[in-house]
Motif scaffolding. Structure first.
Motif, short mmCIF file in Angstrom:
data_model
loop_
_atom_site.label_atom_id
_atom_site.label_comp_id
_atom_site.label_asym_id
_atom_site.label_seq_id
_atom_site.Cartn_x
_atom_site.Cartn_y
_atom_site.Cartn_z
N TYR A 44 42.45 -58.43 -16.70
CA TYR A 44 42.75 -57.16 -16.03
C TYR A 44 42.76 -56.02 -17.04
O TYR A 44 42.14 -54.97 -16.83
N VAL A 152 38.07 -56.45 -7.65
CA VAL A 152 38.94 -57.55 -8.10
C VAL A 152 38.94 -58.65 -7.04
O VAL A 152 39.01 -58.37 -5.84
N GLY A 169 49.14 -60.02 -3.53
CA GLY A 169 48.27 -60.05 -4.70
C GLY A 169 48.98 -60.44 -5.97
O GLY A 169 48.59 -60.02 -7.06
N ALA A 173 48.30 -56.04 -6.37
CA ALA A 173 47.55 -55.37 -5.31
C ALA A 173 47.78 -53.86 -5.28
O ALA A 173 46.84 -53.09 -5.05
N VAL A 176 45.46 -51.85 -7.76
CA VAL A 176 44.01 -51.96 -7.71
C VAL A 176 43.46 -50.85 -6.82
O VAL A 176 43.84 -50.72 -5.67
N TRP A 180 39.16 -55.19 -3.18
CA TRP A 180 40.10 -56.24 -3.57
C TRP A 180 40.06 -57.37 -2.56
O TRP A 180 40.03 -57.13 -1.35
N GLN A 182 41.79 -61.46 -1.92
CA GLN A 182 42.62 -62.59 -2.35
C GLN A 182 42.13 -63.81 -1.59
O GLN A 182 42.06 -63.81 -0.37
N HIS A 226 46.82 -53.01 0.53
CA HIS A 226 45.75 -52.22 -0.07
C HIS A 226 44.76 -51.89 1.04
O HIS A 226 44.48 -52.74 1.89
N PHE A 229 42.10 -54.51 1.10
CA PHE A 229 42.61 -55.83 0.75
C PHE A 229 42.14 -56.86 1.79
O PHE A 229 42.34 -56.66 2.99
#
Length: 235
Positions: A44, A152, A169, A173, A176, A180, A182, A226, A229
């Motif tokens: 990261y 990510v 996250g 999260a 970011v 993104w 997950q 997010h 997300f």
């Protein structure tokens, strides 16, 4: 490697040293950068520093990387009180199945254990020191965590350790700013990297890096963490 009694440098310093080695061989991007566990936090920060330099990071990958603030109570502690806190949290969050699975593994480990290993005590001490250093470095990193403007993907274990993380996250999260996702993977923290589970990570990541030749499974976006997300699950 964390040697006996040695202290790790700060995570930003570790990231800078990794980045210097990377750029020695590949001066410019686009890059794909990733890491497992604590290595994901280094990835990261490496990615963040590179984008600050104007370099392009095509994809940043974290494999079950979790910030301390996202962990359940007692996770980083040692001793009887921390152990009891973890068991109570596991029971209230995930029920008896988690404690039963742990008990069965302990019984199986005891059954398969051979004669005492003279070096086992030293290995346990080294492991405890290593985990304490990782916790210290990650805690300091979390306090100064800066936003990352890039794509990510976090591969998160959904085994018995999954109950420990209580933040979206794994705590990353909210920082970011790019796309993104997950993705949940079978197995616990170490088991997800073992044969039978790691292939799912490889296939999904290959699909993300080569979208024209693969399909990536998508799930509805979760706006709580997010705006872009996505939470997905692979088996």
């Amino acid at each position: 490697m964390v040697r006996s009694g040695a202290s790790l440098p700060g995570l930003a310093e570790l990231a800078a040293s990794y980045m210097a080695v990377m750029q020695r061989y590949t001066p410019h991007g686009p890059y794909v950068i990733g890491g497992f566990s604590v290595g994901g936090a280094i990835a990261y920060e490496v990615s963040r520093q590179l984008t600050e330099q104007g370099e392009r990071v095509e994809q940043m990958v974290m494999i079950d990387t979790c910030l301390p603030g996202a962990l359940g109570p007692g996770t980083l502690g040692r001793g009887p009180q921390a152990w009891l806190t973890r068991q109570w949290h596991a029971l209230t969050q995930s029920g008896w199945r988690v404690l039963l699975a742990r008990g069965m593994r302990l019984v199986e480990a005891a059954r398969q254990a051979g004669p005492p290993d003279p070096g086992d005590s030293e290995r346990r001490r080294m492991h405890a020191h290593m985990m304490a250093e990782f916790a210290r470095v990650l805690s300091a990193f979390e306090q100064s965590l800066q936003p990352y403007h890039g794509a990510v993907v976090l591969y998160r274990s959904r085994g018995e350790d999954a109950y420990r993380s209580v933040a979206p996250g794994h705590g990353f999260a909210h920082m970011v700013r790019g796309p993104w996702a997950q993705v949940e993977i079978d197995g616990d923290h170490m088991g997800m990297m073992a044969p039978g589970h790691v292939e799912a990570i490889a296939a999904d990541l290959s699909a993300r890096l080569n979208p024209s030749s693969h399909a990536v499974a998508q799930a509805p976006a979760s706006t709580a963490a997010h705006p872009s997300f996505h939470q997905e699950a692979l088996t």
